[in-house]
Design a protein around this motif. Structure first.
Motif, PDB file in Angstrom:
ATOM      1  N   GLN A   1     -21.154 -10.484  16.962  1.00 39.65           N
ATOM      2  CA  GLN A   1     -20.393 -11.559  17.594  1.00 39.65           C
ATOM      3  C   GLN A   1     -19.619 -12.329  16.527  1.00 39.65           C
ATOM      4  OE1 GLN A   1     -20.424 -12.120  20.923  1.00 39.65           O
ATOM      5  NE2 GLN A   1     -19.140 -13.957  20.925  1.00 39.65           N
ATOM      6  N   VAL A   2     -18.328 -12.426  16.703  1.00 41.44           N
ATOM      7  CA  VAL A   2     -17.482 -13.175  15.766  1.00 41.44           C
ATOM      8  C   VAL A   2     -17.485 -14.660  16.106  1.00 41.44           C
ATOM      9  CG1 VAL A   2     -15.109 -13.526  14.983  1.00 41.44           C
ATOM     10  CG2 VAL A   2     -16.027 -11.201  15.217  1.00 41.44           C
ATOM     11  N   GLU A   3     -17.359 -14.990  17.398  1.00 46.16           N
ATOM     12  CA  GLU A   3     -17.328 -16.391  17.829  1.00 46.16           C
ATOM     13  C   GLU A   3     -18.692 -17.034  17.551  1.00 46.16           C
ATOM     14  OE1 GLU A   3     -16.341 -13.782  19.594  1.00 46.16           O
ATOM     15  OE2 GLU A   3     -14.186 -14.139  19.441  1.00 46.16           O
ATOM     16  N   GLY A   4     -18.661 -18.196  16.923  1.00 45.82           N
ATOM     17  CA  GLY A   4     -19.901 -18.894  16.593  1.00 45.82           C
ATOM     18  C   GLY A   4     -20.547 -18.401  15.318  1.00 45.82           C
ATOM     19  N   ASN A   5     -19.953 -17.419  14.683  1.00 47.57           N
ATOM     20  CA  ASN A   5     -20.461 -16.862  13.430  1.00 47.57           C
ATOM     21  C   ASN A   5     -19.902 -17.695  12.275  1.00 47.57           C
ATOM     22  OD1 ASN A   5     -20.723 -15.181  11.052  1.00 47.57           O
ATOM     23  ND2 ASN A   5     -21.071 -13.425  12.411  1.00 47.57           N
ATOM     24  N   VAL A   6     -20.778 -18.365  11.549  1.00 48.67           N
ATOM     25  CA  VAL A   6     -20.331 -19.298  10.509  1.00 48.67           C
ATOM     26  C   VAL A   6     -19.542 -18.605   9.409  1.00 48.67           C
ATOM     27  CG1 VAL A   6     -21.120 -20.899   8.720  1.00 48.67           C
ATOM     28  CG2 VAL A   6     -22.176 -20.938  10.975  1.00 48.67           C
ATOM     29  N   VAL A   7     -19.954 -17.398   9.036  1.00 46.61           N
ATOM     30  CA  VAL A   7     -19.248 -16.685   7.970  1.00 46.61           C
ATOM     31  C   VAL A   7     -17.795 -16.450   8.368  1.00 46.61           C
ATOM     32  CG1 VAL A   7     -19.144 -14.573   6.599  1.00 46.61           C
ATOM     33  CG2 VAL A   7     -21.357 -15.624   7.100  1.00 46.61           C
ATOM     34  N   PHE A   8     -17.576 -16.047   9.611  1.00 49.00           N
ATOM     35  CA  PHE A   8     -16.194 -15.842  10.054  1.00 49.00           C
ATOM     36  C   PHE A   8     -15.442 -17.166  10.167  1.00 49.00           C
ATOM     37  CE2 PHE A   8     -17.453 -11.526  11.527  1.00 49.00           C
ATOM     38  CZ  PHE A   8     -16.407 -10.824  10.937  1.00 49.00           C
ATOM     39  N   ALA A   9     -16.132 -18.243  10.541  1.00 46.30           N
ATOM     40  CA  ALA A   9     -15.472 -19.552  10.588  1.00 46.30           C
ATOM     41  C   ALA A   9     -14.962 -19.946   9.202  1.00 46.30           C
ATOM     42  CB  ALA A   9     -16.433 -20.610  11.122  1.00 46.30           C
ATOM     43  N   PHE A  10     -15.761 -19.669   8.188  1.00 42.85           N
ATOM     44  CA  PHE A  10     -15.342 -19.967   6.815  1.00 42.85           C
ATOM     45  C   PHE A  10     -14.232 -19.030   6.357  1.00 42.85           C
ATOM     46  CE2 PHE A  10     -18.831 -22.770   6.713  1.00 42.85           C
ATOM     47  CZ  PHE A  10     -18.819 -23.495   5.538  1.00 42.85           C
ATOM     48  N   LEU A  11     -14.336 -17.760   6.723  1.00 45.70           N
ATOM     49  CA  LEU A  11     -13.277 -16.825   6.355  1.00 45.70           C
ATOM     50  C   LEU A  11     -11.955 -17.216   7.012  1.00 45.70           C
ATOM     51  CD1 LEU A  11     -15.218 -13.439   6.451  1.00 45.70           C
ATOM     52  CD2 LEU A  11     -14.187 -14.510   4.432  1.00 45.70           C
ATOM     53  N   ASP A  12     -12.013 -17.686   8.257  1.00 45.75           N
ATOM     54  CA  ASP A  12     -10.795 -18.164   8.923  1.00 45.75           C
ATOM     55  C   ASP A  12     -10.138 -19.283   8.121  1.00 45.75           C
ATOM     56  OD1 ASP A  12     -10.652 -16.484  11.146  1.00 45.75           O
ATOM     57  OD2 ASP A  12     -11.992 -17.731  12.335  1.00 45.75           O
ATOM     58  N   ALA A  13     -10.967 -20.118   7.481  1.00 49.56           N
ATOM     59  CA  ALA A  13     -10.452 -21.264   6.732  1.00 49.56           C
ATOM     60  C   ALA A  13      -9.969 -20.897   5.336  1.00 49.56           C
ATOM     61  CB  ALA A  13     -11.529 -22.342   6.635  1.00 49.56           C
ATOM     62  N   PHE A  14     -10.590 -19.877   4.713  1.00 51.33           N
ATOM     63  CA  PHE A  14     -10.347 -19.657   3.291  1.00 51.33           C
ATOM     64  C   PHE A  14      -9.844 -18.263   2.926  1.00 51.33           C
ATOM     65  CE2 PHE A  14     -13.736 -22.926   3.472  1.00 51.33           C
ATOM     66  CZ  PHE A  14     -13.024 -23.969   2.896  1.00 51.33           C
ATOM     67  N   ASP A  15      -9.912 -17.303   3.824  1.00 53.06           N
ATOM     68  CA  ASP A  15      -9.464 -15.958   3.472  1.00 53.06           C
ATOM     69  C   ASP A  15      -7.948 -15.939   3.314  1.00 53.06           C
ATOM     70  OD1 ASP A  15      -8.809 -13.033   3.627  1.00 53.06           O
ATOM     71  OD2 ASP A  15     -10.978 -12.901   4.012  1.00 53.06           O
ATOM     72  N   THR A  16      -7.479 -15.337   2.257  1.00 50.10           N
ATOM     73  CA  THR A  16      -6.053 -15.327   1.940  1.00 50.10           C
ATOM     74  C   THR A  16      -5.336 -14.084   2.471  1.00 50.10           C
ATOM     75  OG1 THR A  16      -6.568 -14.329  -0.209  1.00 50.10           O
ATOM     76  CG2 THR A  16      -6.363 -16.735  -0.131  1.00 50.10           C
ATOM     77  N   GLU A  17      -6.073 -13.215   3.177  1.00 56.59           N
ATOM     78  CA  GLU A  17      -5.475 -11.999   3.719  1.00 56.59           C
ATOM     79  C   GLU A  17      -5.780 -11.914   5.221  1.00 56.59           C
ATOM     80  OE1 GLU A  17      -6.992  -8.737   1.457  1.00 56.59           O
ATOM     81  OE2 GLU A  17      -6.199  -9.490  -0.440  1.00 56.59           O
ATOM     82  N   PRO A  18      -5.013 -12.618   6.041  1.00 53.51           N
ATOM     83  CA  PRO A  18      -5.327 -12.692   7.479  1.00 53.51           C
ATOM     84  C   PRO A  18      -5.330 -11.334   8.183  1.00 53.51           C
ATOM     85  CG  PRO A  18      -3.176 -13.661   6.986  1.00 53.51           C
ATOM     86  CD  PRO A  18      -3.857 -13.453   5.687  1.00 53.51           C
ATOM     87  N   ALA A  19      -4.443 -10.429   7.785  1.00 54.15           N
ATOM     88  CA  ALA A  19      -4.406  -9.120   8.438  1.00 54.15           C
ATOM     89  C   ALA A  19      -5.704  -8.358   8.181  1.00 54.15           C
ATOM     90  CB  ALA A  19      -3.209  -8.312   7.946  1.00 54.15           C
ATOM     91  N   THR A  20      -6.175  -8.385   6.949  1.00 52.20           N
ATOM     92  CA  THR A  20      -7.435  -7.729   6.607  1.00 52.20           C
ATOM     93  C   THR A  20      -8.594  -8.379   7.337  1.00 52.20           C
ATOM     94  OG1 THR A  20      -6.583  -7.142   4.403  1.00 52.20           O
ATOM     95  CG2 THR A  20      -8.984  -7.096   4.702  1.00 52.20           C
ATOM     96  N   LEU A  21      -8.551  -9.690   7.460  1.00 49.62           N
ATOM     97  CA  LEU A  21      -9.621 -10.405   8.162  1.00 49.62           C
ATOM     98  C   LEU A  21      -9.684  -9.982   9.632  1.00 49.62           C
ATOM     99  CD1 LEU A  21     -11.848 -12.503   8.280  1.00 49.62           C
ATOM    100  CD2 LEU A  21     -10.102 -14.278   8.547  1.00 49.62           C
ATOM    101  N   GLU A  22      -8.542  -9.810  10.263  1.00 48.78           N
ATOM    102  CA  GLU A  22      -8.536  -9.368  11.660  1.00 48.78           C
ATOM    103  C   GLU A  22      -9.133  -7.967  11.792  1.00 48.78           C
ATOM    104  OE1 GLU A  22      -7.912 -11.194  14.389  1.00 48.78           O
ATOM    105  OE2 GLU A  22      -7.804 -12.799  12.885  1.00 48.78           O
ATOM    106  N   GLU A  23      -8.877  -7.120  10.821  1.00 49.05           N
ATOM    107  CA  GLU A  23      -9.478  -5.783  10.830  1.00 49.05           C
ATOM    108  C   GLU A  23     -10.994  -5.868  10.694  1.00 49.05           C
ATOM    109  OE1 GLU A  23      -7.634  -3.572   7.728  1.00 49.05           O
ATOM    110  OE2 GLU A  23      -5.630  -3.612   8.643  1.00 49.05           O
ATOM    111  N   LEU A  24     -11.458  -6.780   9.831  1.00 47.25           N
ATOM    112  CA  LEU A  24     -12.905  -6.964   9.654  1.00 47.25           C
ATOM    113  C   LEU A  24     -13.558  -7.475  10.940  1.00 47.25           C
ATOM    114  CD1 LEU A  24     -12.975  -8.537   6.072  1.00 47.25           C
ATOM    115  CD2 LEU A  24     -13.794  -6.260   6.725  1.00 47.25           C
ATOM    116  N   LYS A  25     -12.877  -8.364  11.641  1.00 47.48           N
ATOM    117  CA  LYS A  25     -13.423  -8.871  12.902  1.00 47.48           C
ATOM    118  C   LYS A  25     -13.563  -7.742  13.924  1.00 47.48           C
ATOM    119  CE  LYS A  25     -11.660 -13.629  12.575  1.00 47.48           C
ATOM    120  NZ  LYS A  25     -10.734 -14.632  13.160  1.00 47.48           N
ATOM    121  N   ALA A  26     -12.543  -6.905  14.013  1.00 53.42           N
ATOM    122  CA  ALA A  26     -12.607  -5.791  14.957  1.00 53.42           C
ATOM    123  C   ALA A  26     -13.731  -4.829  14.593  1.00 53.42           C
ATOM    124  CB  ALA A  26     -11.264  -5.063  14.972  1.00 53.42           C
TER     125      ALA A  26
END
Length: 336
Positions: free
Chosen positions: A238-263
């Protein structure tokens, strides 16, 4: 007060060093805004006293600590005016006049105050200073005729109440003296605590300070709440409510890669440890230079105090001009 640049008022209650929640909430916006605005940055020790009775030393000791965090994060005293609230008496005087324009029931309906009262367990034993701190905040903002105020979304009711008071004052004196302001929200308005609680807070032991060491950052990331149902790598997560993903949303500098990781995480096959290593790398890169600058500034605390002294003098000049206009509008200029 006239200025070619928009005027910004921002600040924090000085109850402890700043953390990543402050950084994403408004601090990095303040660093950016100082290049295009006239910014006043307030160390709100007076407001912090309202719910720290008997712990006043904690408040005063943290004035310098918060100033160090501001400087380390990139606030330039040549571009922003950093000052101490308690040392600008004009703010308290303006607050006193504004208090006459608001009722107790209106203050009690303020959603931010209601949440804070509940959080502190005050019930009906509410310190009067704490209940009226929206008015104090309004005094801080209007004393500098600020038009922009960087805040988290939990502070929006405070901005609304400030503008109510501005309209009431101007209507009462039948002239435009004070000015309304608008909130400046960060793309990430709030960062959860590392334990999954809705708000990051030092008192809840779920925050990462801006001055955290490399080891403290790594340990905090490893403690982060993810998805309790993601027991095996192959399990969908689960991505929603996952603190690690919440932090990555705030600080990850590669949004496209982050979306791939979420999927990938949603369909399974991605370990929490991979995400935590990625987040740790981003936080280490962000906080290491801040930590180094903080250490450098802390070696000469006398100079930090000098920065605060000069900023406070500047704040008194500007707020004093506003107070002259306020008192003239109220007819309180008895001696010319």
């Amino acid at each position: 007060m006239s200025s070619a640049k928009p005027v910004v008022l921002t600040g924090d209650r000085t109850t402890g060093p700043l953390h990543l929640g402050h950084y994403v909430g408004s601090l990095r916006a303040r660093v950016a805004l100082q290049h295009t605005t006239q910014q006043f940055l307030l160390l709100a020790d007076t407001q912090a006293m309202t719910d720290n009775v008997g712990r006043h030393r904690k408040v005063t000791d943290n004035v310098i600590e918060v100033a160090l965090d501001y400087l380390a994060a990139g606030i330039d005293p040549g571009l922003s005016t950093i000052f101490i609230q308690s040392q600008v008496p004009e703010l308290a005087e303006l607050t006193q006049y504004l208090l006459n324009l608001v009722t107790v029931s209106r203050l009690e309906r303020n959603p931010t105050i209601k949440d804070e009262i509940r959080l502190r367990g005050f019930e009906r034993d509410i310190p009067a200073g704490f209940l009226t701190y929206p008015v104090s905040q309004a005094g801080d903002i209007t004393a500098f005729k600020a038009t922009l105020v960087p805040v988290g979304d939990d502070q929006l009711p405070m901005i609304e109440q400030t503008n109510e008071l501005v309209r009431k004052f101007n209507s009462a004196v039948e002239r435009q003296v004070l000015v309304e302001c608008e909130a400046v929200l960060s793309p990430v308005t709030r960062l959860p605590g590392i334990d999954g609680k809705a708000k990051m807070s030092k008192s809840l032991n779920n925050a990462i300070p801006l001055g955290a060491s490399a080891d403290e950052i790594k340990k905090a990331v490893n403690r982060m709440y993810t998805d309790p149902q993601h027991l095996r790598v192959d399990d969908p997560g689960q991505v929603e409510g996952n603190v690690v993903f919440a932090f990555l949303d705030a600080f990850d500098t590669e949004p496209a890669t982050l979306e791939e990781l979420k999927a990938h995480y949603r369909r399974g096959g991605l370990a929490d440890s991979v995400l935590k290593r990625r987040l740790n790398d981003h936080l280490q890169a962000l906080l290491e230079p801040i930590r180094q600058r903080r250490q450098q500034f802390s070696m000469d605390r006398g100079e930090v105090l000098n920065i605060l002294r000069q900023g406070t003098e500047r704040a008194r000049q500007v707020s004093g001009q506003t107070m002259s206009e306020v008192k003239a509008a109220l007819g309180l200029n008895y001696f010319g």
